[in-house]
Design a protein around this motif. Structure first.
Motif, PDB file in Angstrom:
ATOM      1  N   LEU A  44      40.519  47.058  34.598  1.00  0.00           N
ATOM      2  CA  LEU A  44      40.739  48.468  34.301  1.00  0.00           C
ATOM      3  C   LEU A  44      39.480  49.125  33.757  1.00  0.00           C
ATOM      4  N   LEU A  45      38.782  48.397  32.927  1.00  0.00           N
ATOM      5  CA  LEU A  45      37.594  48.964  32.298  1.00  0.00           C
ATOM      6  C   LEU A  45      36.356  48.818  33.172  1.00  0.00           C
ATOM      7  N   GLY A  46      36.360  47.751  33.931  1.00  0.00           N
ATOM      8  CA  GLY A  46      35.184  47.409  34.702  1.00  0.00           C
ATOM      9  C   GLY A  46      34.641  48.407  35.693  1.00  0.00           C
ATOM     10  N   VAL A  73      33.754  51.128  36.090  1.00  0.00           N
ATOM     11  CA  VAL A  73      32.651  52.018  35.751  1.00  0.00           C
ATOM     12  C   VAL A  73      31.615  51.324  34.867  1.00  0.00           C
ATOM     13  N   ALA A  74      32.129  50.746  33.796  1.00  0.00           N
ATOM     14  CA  ALA A  74      31.222  50.134  32.825  1.00  0.00           C
ATOM     15  C   ALA A  74      30.858  48.701  33.204  1.00  0.00           C
ATOM     16  N   ALA A  75      31.003  48.390  34.459  1.00  0.00           N
ATOM     17  CA  ALA A  75      30.726  47.019  34.905  1.00  0.00           C
ATOM     18  C   ALA A  75      29.296  46.664  34.579  1.00  0.00           C
ATOM     19  N   THR A 117      43.002  41.514  33.692  1.00  0.00           N
ATOM     20  CA  THR A 117      43.586  42.816  34.012  1.00  0.00           C
ATOM     21  C   THR A 117      42.855  43.928  33.273  1.00  0.00           C
ATOM     22  N   VAL A 118      42.632  43.717  32.002  1.00  0.00           N
ATOM     23  CA  VAL A 118      41.951  44.735  31.210  1.00  0.00           C
ATOM     24  C   VAL A 118      40.517  44.918  31.713  1.00  0.00           C
ATOM     25  N   ASP A 119      39.863  43.813  31.986  1.00  0.00           N
ATOM     26  CA  ASP A 119      38.500  43.920  32.510  1.00  0.00           C
ATOM     27  C   ASP A 119      38.510  44.738  33.794  1.00  0.00           C
ATOM     28  N   PHE A 122      45.746  38.442  31.249  1.00  0.00           N
ATOM     29  CA  PHE A 122      45.698  39.732  30.573  1.00  0.00           C
ATOM     30  C   PHE A 122      44.268  40.248  30.475  1.00  0.00           C
ATOM     31  N   ALA A 123      43.370  39.359  30.061  1.00  0.00           N
ATOM     32  CA  ALA A 123      41.972  39.757  29.895  1.00  0.00           C
ATOM     33  C   ALA A 123      41.380  40.213  31.236  1.00  0.00           C
TER      34      ALA A 123
END
Lengths: 108, 108
Positions: free
Chosen positions: B102-104, B106-108, B98-100, B95-96
């Motif tokens: 999704l967020l990553g 751009v804000a990687a 997957t979320v990373d 899960f983590a």
DNA sequence: CCGCAGTACTGCGCATTGAGCGGTACCGTC
DNA sequence: GACGGTACCGCTCAATGCGCAGTACTGCGG
């Protein structure tokens, strides 16, 4: 553990992230979230989240009539949404690291 | 975003992980969780989680009278708990990630 | 021409679960 | 003997994801 509980508190960020990449309407956001790995999200949850986010002023919306079905209510992220997304992302990273730290020591 | 919502679905694993390291009683588990970074957990939430886990058969418990205060209800992890923890850990990591993901972008 | 499938959105009620608050009880100290 | 710290528990509330039903529009097959 049920992934649905994990989703709580994360759906907002996920939806924000998806919409930030490109304006989207509910049905489409659902598909994109599922494609990203969140396969169990219910459509109603996403519509609800979209509405909450809109009411919170993080999204704007506009309706686009479609020749190939019902109208589509597009949502677009705005500045407030971007800032919320940024904050939430940080909160998420911190939180995820903490949890990893708790779980990691053994199951690393 | 409120971290309390993130906690949902994770408190179980966190408590399990803490107890796996060493038997613990409620008050102590709360302290250890806070020390680990989960500073906002309410004590009642932990006690409730401990009881839920116990009822689910993932923990055993024994009471130890204390000379320096009230009795302490210790909880210890058992095989079922360990297997739950293992499964939950995997679910969490997936899960983590997957979320990373999704967020990553751009804000990687 | 009607119904059905797919698209798209919404409302309602439910379940889970963390939080807050108050209460009980025990100990040592001042 | 009141108080602060330790330790546990119960009740109620709030947030939020889910399932299901309902509405509506388009196009296609029978």
């Amino acid at each position: 553990m049920d992934a649905s509980q994990l989703l709580k508190g994360v759906l907002d960020v996920a939806v924000l992230a998806v919409v930030r990449d490109e304006d989207g309407y509910g049905y489409d956001v659902v598909r994109r979230l599922r494609a990203a790995g969140l396969e169990d999200v219910g459509d109603a949850s996403v519509y609800g989240t979209l509405r909450r986010l809109f009411q919170a002023g993080a999204l704007t919306s506009y309706v686009v009539p479609s020749d190939e079905g019902p109208h589509r209510k597009y949502y677009a992220i705005n500045d407030r949404g971007r800032s919320v997304l940024e904050d939430s992302t940080k909160t998420w990273r911190t939180f995820a690291d903490t949890v990893d730290g708790l779980l990691g020591p053994v199951a690393a």
